[in-house]
Design an enzyme around this catalytic site. Structure first.
Site, PDB file in Angstrom:
ATOM      1  N   GLU A 123      50.944 -36.964  50.597  1.00  0.00           N
ATOM      2  CA  GLU A 123      51.920 -35.876  50.721  1.00  0.00           C
ATOM      3  C   GLU A 123      53.305 -36.322  50.279  1.00  0.00           C
ATOM      4  O   GLU A 123      53.734 -37.447  50.562  1.00  0.00           O
ATOM      5  CB  GLU A 123      51.959 -35.399  52.177  1.00  0.00           C
ATOM      6  N   GLU A 127      62.173 -30.833  52.786  1.00  0.00           N
ATOM      7  CA  GLU A 127      62.181 -29.967  53.975  1.00  0.00           C
ATOM      8  C   GLU A 127      63.620 -29.621  54.342  1.00  0.00           C
ATOM      9  O   GLU A 127      64.497 -30.493  54.379  1.00  0.00           O
ATOM     10  CB  GLU A 127      61.466 -30.651  55.145  1.00  0.00           C
ATOM     11  N   TRP A 211      57.963 -21.935  57.541  1.00  0.00           N
ATOM     12  CA  TRP A 211      57.246 -21.884  58.814  1.00  0.00           C
ATOM     13  C   TRP A 211      58.218 -22.168  59.952  1.00  0.00           C
ATOM     14  O   TRP A 211      59.328 -22.666  59.731  1.00  0.00           O
ATOM     15  CB  TRP A 211      56.063 -22.863  58.836  1.00  0.00           C
ATOM     16  N   THR A 222      58.108 -31.657  68.004  1.00  0.00           N
ATOM     17  CA  THR A 222      58.271 -30.867  66.787  1.00  0.00           C
ATOM     18  C   THR A 222      59.461 -29.930  66.909  1.00  0.00           C
ATOM     19  O   THR A 222      60.243 -29.763  65.967  1.00  0.00           O
ATOM     20  CB  THR A 222      56.990 -30.063  66.505  1.00  0.00           C
TER      21      THR A 222
END
Length: 497
Positions: A123, A127, A211, A222
């Protein structure tokens, strides 16, 4: 236990506690554990402009809807809990470069992202935290193993939410580089990623999406990483104008030769990729474009057919108009005729000195009942020898007490009650038939007993009995069953010819 087995166990354990940043990525088949189908290759360089829907077969939309606008590009909007609209490419590139022009979404806990991901969960990330308007985070993962020490934050001139910026990654087997508006920001060498073990090195697909890392249902770590709890009271939108994707390899598809997950294990099949075919496929033409492509002979045929149909329609319209006009003339003539008749009649009334508004109806009005009218026998028909009708009998008039009640008939079968019988009429009878009626031979005078005086009675006449003789049984009671004496077809006694 071998080193490879230990690595797989560690990967599973770490995935169980991995951050949702990694947890957002999934794979239908992981080549570390199984033999998987080949991945379709991009095999070219192409810029996707999101002022309209991308070419069919190049991207899939998941977890929501993506809107397209000529000025602002693709719009990724979170309207409510559970939405995370994302575009995921159907193609893979094996080493290469991407340039994405993006404007990040606002909102605490809202994450805008540019992600590369492979089947073995290698990955590469950009972000953007909605609560941080000035910086962007770069990160990478190898084989799905989370290492949160890999993230770095970089300032963006003018901020990440105020305008579009070019976020670029250049990737080879030796190093990975990040650029912001063509300014070099970061470099990762393969040997620095756990001696290439965690270095992203397998065919990648491109994902663009948004998201809610701050959703209340997310783990506490998170939510803290995302910047706090997300409030869904208003929508949050990320915009992407374009994305350039360059595949450094050429071929039809990529497959894994073993379960190592290294770049050396990747096999490239030659041929034209499905992505190239989809990109080069001509877009659906508009009606005007399809018309322009038709040959002249076809266009002339269409024109002729359209002209014929138009001519028929015009003729039908003309015929209909003429018929309506003729009908209108007839109706107008009738109306004028009626108006002229009324005018002549009014002129006649004026000459005679009559007021038309004072005219009254002088006809005979029908009365539904005859209870108040005295019954009178109608006049004899023309040519009859019976003479004029007698005066109607009035039971309330002078001499009513001694006057005889009139009979319906005045012939040989009727007897005047209460008075002498006229010699010209013949025998008389009362209404109760006091004695039988004797028949006689022709030429004989009938023998009639002397009449008995009868007091006047109050008798009324009903129109329903008008066809019956007074005092005699009607046909319903058996009367008139035998031939009548002196029927109208034979000479009546007392009447001369």
């Amino acid at each position: 236990m071998s080193t490879r087995s230990i690595f797989k166990v560690a990967t599973v354990l770490l995935s169980a506690v991995a951050s949702p940043v990694v947890g957002q990525l999934t794979t239908a088949c992981n080549p570390l554990n199984a033999t998987c189908p080949a991945d379709p290759a991009l095999g070219t360089t192409h810029t996707f402009y999101f002022n309209a829907t991308p070419p069919t077969g190049t991207f899939n939309t998941t977890a929501g809807t993506v809107g397209y606008n000529f000025d602002t590009g693709a719009a990724f909007t979170i309207n409510k809990k559970g939405e995370s609209p994302t575009l995921i490419s159907n193609f893979y590139f094996f080493f290469g470069r991407t340039e994405v022009h993006l404007k990040a979404a606002p909102g605490t806990g809202v994450i805008s992202s540019i992600v590369w991901s492979s089947d073995v969960l290698d990955e590469v990330d950009w972000e953007f935290m909605g609560g941080n308007t000035t910086h962007v985070s770069t990160n990478y993962f190898g084989k799905g193993v989370p290492d949160f020490h890999n993230a770095q934050y970089h300032p963006v001139n003018g901020g990440v939410q105020a305008d579009y910026h070019n976020y670029t990654c250049v990737w080879t087997k030796d190093q990975l580089e990040w650029y912001i508006d063509s300014q070099h920001t970061r470099t990762l060498l393969a040997k620095d990623a756990n001696n290439t073990l965690y270095y992203p090195q397998t065919p990648m697909k491109l994902s663009l999406g948004i998201w809610a890392g701050g959703d209340p249902d997310q783990p506490k770590g998170t939510i803290e990483w995302a910047g706090g709890i997300t409030d869904y009271a208003e929508p949050y939108t990320m915009y992407v104008k374009s994305a350039l994707v360059q595949d450094y390899s050429t071929g039809k598809e990529y497959s894994y030769g073993d379960n190592s997950g290294t770049w050396e294990s990747i096999k490239i099949a030659s041929g034209n990729s499905t992505a190239v075919e989809n990109i080069n496929r001509e877009p659906e033409k508009s009606l005007s474009e399809k018309w322009n492509d038709l040959p002249s002979s076809t266009k002339n045929g269409v024109y002729a057919a359209a002209g014929g149909v138009g001519a028929i329609a015009f003729i039908a319209l003309v015929v209909f108009g003429l018929r309506q006009r003729r009908r209108g003339k007839q109706e107008a003539a009738l109306a004028a005729q009626r108006q002229e008749q009324e005018r002549v009649e009014l002129e006649r009334f004026k000459r005679e000195g009559r007021d038309p508004d004072a005219l009254a109806f002088d006809g005979t009005e029908y009365k539904g009942a005859m209870a108040t009218a005295a019954y009178a026998v109608p006049d004899s028909p023309p040519g009859s020898s019976a003479g004029p009708p007698e005066k109607a009998w009035d039971p309330t008039g002078p001499g009513a007490a001694t006057a005889a009640m009139p009979l319906l008939r005045d012939d040989a079968m009727s007897q005047r009650v209460g008075g002498p019988a006229p010699s010209s009429v013949g025998p008389q009878r009362n209404n109760s038939f006091p004695s039988p009626i004797h028949t006689q031979s022709p030429g004989q005078s009938p023998q009639i007993p002397a009449p008995t005086p009868i007091s006047p009675v109050n008798r009324t006449f009903s129109p329903s009995n008008a066809s019956m003789r007074m005092g005699s049984p009607g046909p319903q009671a058996g009367g008139y069953g035998s031939p009548r004496i002196n029927s109208p077809t034979s000479p009546r006694p007392g009447y001369g010819r």
